[in-house]
Design a protein around this motif. Sequence first.
Motif, PDB file in Angstrom:
ATOM      1  N   GLU B  20       0.816  -1.210   0.000  1.00  0.00           N
ATOM      2  CA  GLU B  20       0.000   0.000   0.000  1.00  0.00           C
ATOM      3  C   GLU B  20       0.853   1.265   0.000  1.00  0.00           C
ATOM      4  O   GLU B  20       0.580   2.219  -0.727  1.00  0.00           O
ATOM      5  CB  GLU B  20      -0.929   0.014   1.207  1.00  0.00           C
ATOM      6  CG  GLU B  20      -1.877   1.206   1.195  1.00  0.00           C
ATOM      7  CD  GLU B  20      -2.857   1.165   2.360  1.00  0.00           C
ATOM      8  OE1 GLU B  20      -3.640   2.103   2.474  1.00  0.00           O
ATOM      9  OE2 GLU B  20      -2.812   0.216   3.140  1.00  0.00           O
ATOM     10  N   THR B  21       1.886   1.269   0.829  1.00  0.00           N
ATOM     11  CA  THR B  21       2.714   2.468   0.921  1.00  0.00           C
ATOM     12  C   THR B  21       3.361   2.789  -0.412  1.00  0.00           C
ATOM     13  O   THR B  21       3.320   3.931  -0.882  1.00  0.00           O
ATOM     14  CB  THR B  21       3.810   2.284   1.996  1.00  0.00           C
ATOM     15  OG1 THR B  21       3.165   2.040   3.240  1.00  0.00           O
ATOM     16  CG2 THR B  21       4.672   3.528   2.099  1.00  0.00           C
ATOM     17  N   GLU B  22       3.921   1.741  -1.008  1.00  0.00           N
ATOM     18  CA  GLU B  22       4.571   1.977  -2.298  1.00  0.00           C
ATOM     19  C   GLU B  22       3.528   2.347  -3.355  1.00  0.00           C
ATOM     20  O   GLU B  22       3.768   3.172  -4.232  1.00  0.00           O
ATOM     21  CB  GLU B  22       5.347   0.727  -2.724  1.00  0.00           C
ATOM     22  CG  GLU B  22       6.125   0.889  -4.018  1.00  0.00           C
ATOM     23  CD  GLU B  22       7.090   2.060  -4.007  1.00  0.00           C
ATOM     24  OE1 GLU B  22       7.244   2.704  -5.062  1.00  0.00           O
ATOM     25  OE2 GLU B  22       7.677   2.356  -2.945  1.00  0.00           O
ATOM     26  N   GLY B  23       2.346   1.734  -3.237  1.00  0.00           N
ATOM     27  CA  GLY B  23       1.272   2.062  -4.169  1.00  0.00           C
ATOM     28  C   GLY B  23       0.842   3.510  -4.038  1.00  0.00           C
ATOM     29  O   GLY B  23       0.612   4.187  -5.045  1.00  0.00           O
ATOM     30  N   ALA B  24       0.754   3.990  -2.803  1.00  0.00           N
ATOM     31  CA  ALA B  24       0.356   5.385  -2.580  1.00  0.00           C
ATOM     32  C   ALA B  24       1.423   6.326  -3.132  1.00  0.00           C
ATOM     33  O   ALA B  24       1.100   7.367  -3.717  1.00  0.00           O
ATOM     34  CB  ALA B  24       0.158   5.630  -1.087  1.00  0.00           C
ATOM     35  N   ARG B  25       2.674   5.949  -2.962  1.00  0.00           N
ATOM     36  CA  ARG B  25       3.760   6.781  -3.490  1.00  0.00           C
ATOM     37  C   ARG B  25       3.693   6.837  -5.011  1.00  0.00           C
ATOM     38  O   ARG B  25       3.786   7.912  -5.605  1.00  0.00           O
ATOM     39  CB  ARG B  25       5.105   6.215  -3.038  1.00  0.00           C
ATOM     40  CG  ARG B  25       6.298   7.002  -3.547  1.00  0.00           C
ATOM     41  CD  ARG B  25       7.601   6.354  -3.092  1.00  0.00           C
ATOM     42  NE  ARG B  25       8.742   7.200  -3.399  1.00  0.00           N
ATOM     43  CZ  ARG B  25       9.422   7.134  -4.550  1.00  0.00           C
ATOM     44  NH1 ARG B  25       9.055   6.281  -5.484  1.00  0.00           N
ATOM     45  NH2 ARG B  25      10.445   7.945  -4.766  1.00  0.00           N
ATOM     46  N   SER B  26       3.517   5.666  -5.605  1.00  0.00           N
ATOM     47  CA  SER B  26       3.434   5.623  -7.066  1.00  0.00           C
ATOM     48  C   SER B  26       2.254   6.451  -7.562  1.00  0.00           C
ATOM     49  O   SER B  26       2.353   7.171  -8.553  1.00  0.00           O
ATOM     50  CB  SER B  26       3.276   4.185  -7.546  1.00  0.00           C
ATOM     51  OG  SER B  26       4.411   3.445  -7.209  1.00  0.00           O
ATOM     52  N   PHE B  27       1.150   6.331  -6.851  1.00  0.00           N
ATOM     53  CA  PHE B  27      -0.042   7.086  -7.221  1.00  0.00           C
ATOM     54  C   PHE B  27       0.241   8.589  -7.169  1.00  0.00           C
ATOM     55  O   PHE B  27      -0.064   9.332  -8.105  1.00  0.00           O
ATOM     56  CB  PHE B  27      -1.185   6.747  -6.266  1.00  0.00           C
ATOM     57  CG  PHE B  27      -2.379   7.638  -6.412  1.00  0.00           C
ATOM     58  CD1 PHE B  27      -3.290   7.435  -7.447  1.00  0.00           C
ATOM     59  CD2 PHE B  27      -2.613   8.687  -5.531  1.00  0.00           C
ATOM     60  CE1 PHE B  27      -4.397   8.259  -7.584  1.00  0.00           C
ATOM     61  CE2 PHE B  27      -3.709   9.513  -5.668  1.00  0.00           C
ATOM     62  CZ  PHE B  27      -4.605   9.294  -6.701  1.00  0.00           C
ATOM     63  N   ALA B  28       0.846   9.020  -6.069  1.00  0.00           N
ATOM     64  CA  ALA B  28       1.111  10.453  -5.900  1.00  0.00           C
ATOM     65  C   ALA B  28       2.060  10.972  -6.978  1.00  0.00           C
ATOM     66  O   ALA B  28       1.800  12.005  -7.612  1.00  0.00           O
ATOM     67  CB  ALA B  28       1.710  10.701  -4.514  1.00  0.00           C
ATOM     68  N   LEU B  29       3.147  10.247  -7.183  1.00  0.00           N
ATOM     69  CA  LEU B  29       4.128  10.712  -8.173  1.00  0.00           C
ATOM     70  C   LEU B  29       3.539  10.674  -9.576  1.00  0.00           C
ATOM     71  O   LEU B  29       3.817  11.555 -10.403  1.00  0.00           O
ATOM     72  CB  LEU B  29       5.403   9.861  -8.091  1.00  0.00           C
ATOM     73  CG  LEU B  29       6.175   9.969  -6.771  1.00  0.00           C
ATOM     74  CD1 LEU B  29       7.421   9.098  -6.804  1.00  0.00           C
ATOM     75  CD2 LEU B  29       6.549  11.416  -6.455  1.00  0.00           C
ATOM     76  N   ASP B  30       2.710   9.678  -9.828  1.00  0.00           N
ATOM     77  CA  ASP B  30       2.079   9.580 -11.139  1.00  0.00           C
ATOM     78  C   ASP B  30       1.117  10.741 -11.361  1.00  0.00           C
ATOM     79  O   ASP B  30       1.080  11.337 -12.447  1.00  0.00           O
ATOM     80  CB  ASP B  30       1.340   8.250 -11.250  1.00  0.00           C
ATOM     81  CG  ASP B  30       0.669   8.099 -12.602  1.00  0.00           C
ATOM     82  OD1 ASP B  30       1.399   8.021 -13.610  1.00  0.00           O
ATOM     83  OD2 ASP B  30      -0.574   8.074 -12.668  1.00  0.00           O
ATOM     84  N   GLN B  31       0.352  11.080 -10.331  1.00  0.00           N
ATOM     85  CA  GLN B  31      -0.582  12.206 -10.450  1.00  0.00           C
ATOM     86  C   GLN B  31       0.157  13.511 -10.745  1.00  0.00           C
ATOM     87  O   GLN B  31      -0.237  14.279 -11.619  1.00  0.00           O
ATOM     88  CB  GLN B  31      -1.367  12.360  -9.141  1.00  0.00           C
ATOM     89  CG  GLN B  31      -2.418  11.312  -8.929  1.00  0.00           C
ATOM     90  CD  GLN B  31      -3.689  11.627  -9.684  1.00  0.00           C
ATOM     91  OE1 GLN B  31      -4.377  12.571  -9.347  1.00  0.00           O
ATOM     92  NE2 GLN B  31      -3.974  10.875 -10.716  1.00  0.00           N
ATOM     93  N   MET B  32       1.236  13.721 -10.015  1.00  0.00           N
ATOM     94  CA  MET B  32       1.997  14.963 -10.211  1.00  0.00           C
ATOM     95  C   MET B  32       2.667  14.973 -11.580  1.00  0.00           C
ATOM     96  O   MET B  32       2.707  16.005 -12.256  1.00  0.00           O
ATOM     97  CB  MET B  32       3.018  15.133  -9.086  1.00  0.00           C
ATOM     98  CG  MET B  32       2.365  15.491  -7.751  1.00  0.00           C
ATOM     99  SD  MET B  32       3.553  15.928  -6.465  1.00  0.00           S
ATOM    100  CE  MET B  32       3.967  14.319  -5.813  1.00  0.00           C
TER     101      MET B  32
END
Lengths: 135, 63
Positions: B20-32
Amino acid sequence: MNIYDLLRAARDYEPPTRLHPLVIETYDAYDAHGGRLPPRTLDGLGQALDALEAGGLSGLIELADVFFGLAVFAWFLEDKLEDALSAEAVREFIRARRDLYAWIVGQLELARQEERRLGSGSHARLVGRAREVQA
Amino acid sequence: MKLDGEPIDTTRPPSGLEEETEGARSFALDQMARALASPSFRAELRETLLGLLGDLSTERATG
């Protein structure tokens, strides 16, 4: 760095299409601290930007890339994570660099005045003038 | 500030997973990254930055 190179760089500048590594590091620090930006993170980022400022024209261009990335980060914090406090901290961090921006704008204005004085405004003449100044 | 132009995937990664943590990071960086890659959004960012850095017009700042 001469003002003509700065003028040319400003005219040619395109905002980045990728996040600068410093912005990714800032996000990681935010995430690692449970969704907050510790002062030392921003202090460290400030030191990294100081180094870029001292890095001549290429450093200033990279600095602009960081600014764009930080602006995206602030947007993400506020619009996606609903963390208005951290978003404002990032914006305030950008605002703190206004003096540098004012200096750059002043240099660009000087270059433009010189361009007008030379008449044609052609880049070739400006480059020639730049070489005279450097010689 | 609103994104326009290309659609942005706002689906959050699945929760409750070990990643989940890595998924949230990927999500955030992808959004930006997606936002930054959007020409219309970059234009908005430019105005935002100019607003933060001083009351200077785009014309004056970039020639």
